[in-house]
Write an enzyme that holds these catalytic residues in place. Structure first.
Site, PDB file in Angstrom:
ATOM      1  CD  GLU A 109     -31.532 -32.918 -13.419  1.00  0.00           C
ATOM      2  OE1 GLU A 109     -30.757 -32.898 -12.300  1.00  0.00           O
ATOM      3  OE2 GLU A 109     -31.778 -31.908 -13.662  1.00  0.00           O
ATOM      4  CD  GLU A 127     -35.328 -29.538 -12.172  1.00  0.00           C
ATOM      5  OE1 GLU A 127     -34.363 -29.010 -12.316  1.00  0.00           O
ATOM      6  OE2 GLU A 127     -35.872 -30.741 -11.646  1.00  0.00           O
TER       7      GLU A 127
HETATM    8  C1  GAL Z   1     -31.817 -29.830 -11.142  1.00  0.00           C
HETATM    9  C2  GAL Z   1     -32.333 -31.015 -10.376  1.00  0.00           C
HETATM   10  C3  GAL Z   1     -33.156 -29.918  -9.276  1.00  0.00           C
HETATM   11  C4  GAL Z   1     -32.422 -28.663  -9.058  1.00  0.00           C
HETATM   12  C5  GAL Z   1     -31.975 -27.954  -9.945  1.00  0.00           C
HETATM   13  C6  GAL Z   1     -31.305 -26.578  -9.394  1.00  0.00           C
HETATM   14  O1  GAL Z   1     -30.625 -30.664 -11.765  1.00  0.00           O
HETATM   15  O2  GAL Z   1     -33.352 -31.629 -10.857  1.00  0.00           O
HETATM   16  O3  GAL Z   1     -33.645 -30.576  -8.245  1.00  0.00           O
HETATM   17  O4  GAL Z   1     -31.280 -29.246  -8.072  1.00  0.00           O
HETATM   18  O5  GAL Z   1     -31.182 -28.652 -10.790  1.00  0.00           O
HETATM   19  O6  GAL Z   1     -30.602 -26.038 -10.656  1.00  0.00           O
END
Ligand code: GAL
Length: 656
Positions: A142, A314
């Site tokens: 990110e 994710e």
């Molecule tokens: C994203 C990040 C992850 C985790 C996640 C939590 O922004 O890439 O490492 O922090 O959010 O929602």
């Protein structure tokens, strides 16, 4: 269409890894992303590399036939590194270095950090680049998260001066481009130019825009450095980066040019609460489902970056920890979001994370499993999707399905920056204007590609520019040469590349296409609505209003005082004010009809998408809804009565 999961073996006792890997396989997971925050575990002291644990973790996953996405660990430079090289820290606008103890504390412009990153990426790629389990890479994590693209470090200041010298050649050219004659800002040398912060009132807008461009270019260069190493050491493995939602701080199209796969991190409930610019009643309405168009907008944006190859890296599995309030998804939503991503062409949907961590910053963030190792709701729904994919795969093939969207919505990062630098109205946001227009198109059942202005637009029957503040001559020429219907929103073409008003006034290069000139603009505070009439539906305009002098264009709708609000010139339409979603929909209904596209007004909690030969309907309502594609035979999944937070899938064309 495959499932994945984000996993942090370093956070769990090694005795449990084998069971984790087995359960992942049994659940239907194919991909596991690891490593992206593990630098201090890989290199606990400068130069002392501890590969043993990572070797074993990868071997364990491999033993279950799982494919690994290996993340480079550069988002988290360790304490020893920061102490030895404090100059790698990003610096905020007040000149304060960002502290150690969370993540993303580095400055993209730091040559020292670039070198240290190159070293860790190289040794990691040398060790695992040919490993049979390592099937893809993720660079860093990110880029820009937590407000880290813009840094005001000494290294960034020097880099900016070099960048300016390269862009302008001479300081006279810079002075002319920025209009430094205004307020006595003239520079004698590039070395006199600082970052545009700390000024008494607003800094020069062209200076600010160039600083945004410069910092974005540093992200591109930093990523390119990693990609070059990975390509050399690990040929044939695709490389991705995981982008974010409503995140606009760097030019993602430019970063994507060096990658193979665009991926993004989809947290629909958090984004609904704090990123989409939604009114409070909408935040309440979509509390547990997320706004239906938030994931879709990003799916379609990121699908446009690498020739259609994109993943969700994710996926929200349950409540998150970082929004102002963190509701739990309604039962069914994790499954729905997964299907929705596939319906927009995702190759892989990977959940964040395998198991909720009971310690540290994200202990309140759900995983597919609870901290006590039991499967959580998100895990059950992921397992359900895995079974459904298997079932459907026996009836049709699910590989390489493409989205063929008839509509292109043009979005570019520079226009967004221009809008941020000179909003003129406090609530004006380019990406939010684009999101509203997008929602209107989706509410008409249309599939949409969100594309940069230089994309190939040949296959689109309708091209929409909701807020393209800077349009260049090349785009104007391509739009004029095509046959598509075109809709341009207010402020289109209103600024030059250097953030000035075009000599010929807005819409600048788009004037001939649109047959008009904008002679005056005003912004309007919340609650002020300027109704326009002339369409079958009312067209309320808000936030922004323009006075337009037609030069060939004819008015299709007018403000109450008779001034044109929607104008048409041949294949092109122009809106002289900002609509809400319903207003956009009324305009798009006309334009789509002229483009020969059939539309259907969908309920706001029902969305329909086509991918390959499949049509997928998602019901975000708390009650069942009925829908089916015309002429569809039996459904592959579900049926025309779609349960609350449910999904239905039909085969609507012969499998290709
Ligand atoms: C994203 C990040 C992850 C985790 C996640 C939590 O922004 O890439 O490492 O922090 O959010 O929602």
């Amino acid at each position: 269409m495959q499932l994945g999961v984000c996993y942090y073996p370093e956070q769990w006792p090694a005795e449990g890894w084998a069971e984790d890997a087995r359960r992942m396989r049994e659940l239907g997971i194919a991909w596991v992303r690891i490593g992206e925050f593990a630098w201090s575990e890989i290199e606990p002291e400068p130069g002392r590399l501890e590969w043993g644990w990572l070797d074993r973790a990868i071997a364990t996953l491999h033993g279950e036939g799982l494919k690994v996405v290996l993340g480079t660990p550069t988002a988290t430079p360790p304490k020893w590194l920061v102490d030895a090289h404090p100059e790698i820290l990003a610096v905020d606008e007040h000149g304060r270095p960002r502290g150690f103890g969370s993540r993303r504390h580095y400055c993209f412009a730091s040559p020292v950090y670039r070198e240290l990153s190159a070293r860790i990426v190289t040794v990691m790629a040398q060790r695992y680049g040919q490993h049979p389990a390592v099937a893809a890479w993720q660079t860093d994590n990110e880029y820009g998260c937590h407000d880290t693209v813009l840094s005001y470090s000494p290294a960034a200041r020097l880099g900016f001066r070099r960048w300016l010298a390269q862009r302008y050649g001479s300081v006279e050219a810079l002075n002319a481009a920025w209009g430094t004659v205004f307020w006595s800002q003239r520079y004698r040398h590039f070395d006199e130019v600082d970052a545009p912060v700390g000024t008494v009132t607003e800094a020069n807008p062209a200076h600010r825009l160039d600083y945004r461009r410069y910092c974005s270019d540093e992200v591109v260069a930093y990523n390119r450095m990693q990609v070059a190493i990975l390509r050399a050491q690990s040929p044939g493995r695709p490389i991705a980066h995981n982008y974010m939602g409503f995140f606009t701080e760097f030019d993602h199209h430019a970063v994507a040019r060096d990658l193979d796969i665009a991926s993004w991190d989809s947290y629909p409930l958090g984004f609904t609460q704090d990123r989409a610019g939604l009114a409070d009643d909408e935040k309440r309405r979509w509390l547990r489902t997320g706004h239906p168009d938030i994931p879709a907008f990003h799916h379609d944006l990121y699908r446009g970056m690498n020739g259609g190859r994109w993943w969700v890296m994710e996926q929200q599995p349950g409540p998150v920890n970082w929004a102002p309030w963190n509701p739990a998804p309604a039962d069914g939503m994790v499954r729905l979001w997964t299907w929705q991503a596939f319906a927009h062409g995702a190759e892989v949907v990977s959940y964040f994370r395998w198991r909720q961590a009971p310690f540290a910053q994200e202990q309140m963030h759900a995983g597919l499993n609870r901290p006590d190792r039991a499967l959580d709701q998100g895990g059950r729904e992921a397992a359900q999707v895995a079974q459904e994919l298997q079932q459907i795969a026996t009836k049709t093939h699910l590989r390489g399905l493409r989205v063929q969207a008839p509509v292109a919505l043009l979005f570019d990062y520079a226009s967004h920056w221009i809008g941020q630098i000179q909003p003129q109205g406090a609530d004006y946001s380019v990406i939010h204007e684009c999101f509203r227009a997008y929602g209107a198109l989706r509410g008409l059942g249309l599939d949409v590609d969100v594309l940069p202005p230089d994309a190939d637009l040949a296959g689109h029957a309708l091209i929409v520019l909701p807020a393209l503040l800077h349009a260049d001559d090349a785009l104007a020429a391509r739009l004029a040469a095509g046959t598509a219907q075109i809709v341009v929103g207010p402020r289109g073409g209103s600024k030059t590349a250097q953030l000035s008003i075009p000599d010929t006034l807005p819409p600048g290069p788009l004037a001939a296409l649109l047959g008009l000139k904008v002679t005056r603009v005003e912004s309007l505070p919340p609650g002020i609505v300027e109704p326009a009439a002339g369409l079958a539906q009312p067209l309320p305009l808000m936030r922004w209003r323009e006075r337009v002098e037609p030069a060939g264009a004819v008015a299709e709708a007018c403000y109450a005082d008779g001034e044109p609000a929607l104008l048409r010139h041949g294949r092109a339409r122009y809106l002289a004010g900002c609509p809400d979603v319903d207003g956009w929909r009324a305009v798009f209904e006309r334009a789509a009809a002229d483009a020969g596209l059939s539309t259907q007004r969908l309920p706001d909690a029902l969305r329909v998408s086509r991918v390959g030969s499949l049509t997928v309907a998602c019901n975000l309502a708390d009650e069942p809804q009925t829908w089916q594609p015309t002429g569809a035979a039996g459904a592959l999944l579900g049926g025309p009565t779609i349960p609350p937070h449910g999904v239905a899938v039909w085969q609507t064309a012969p499998a290709g």
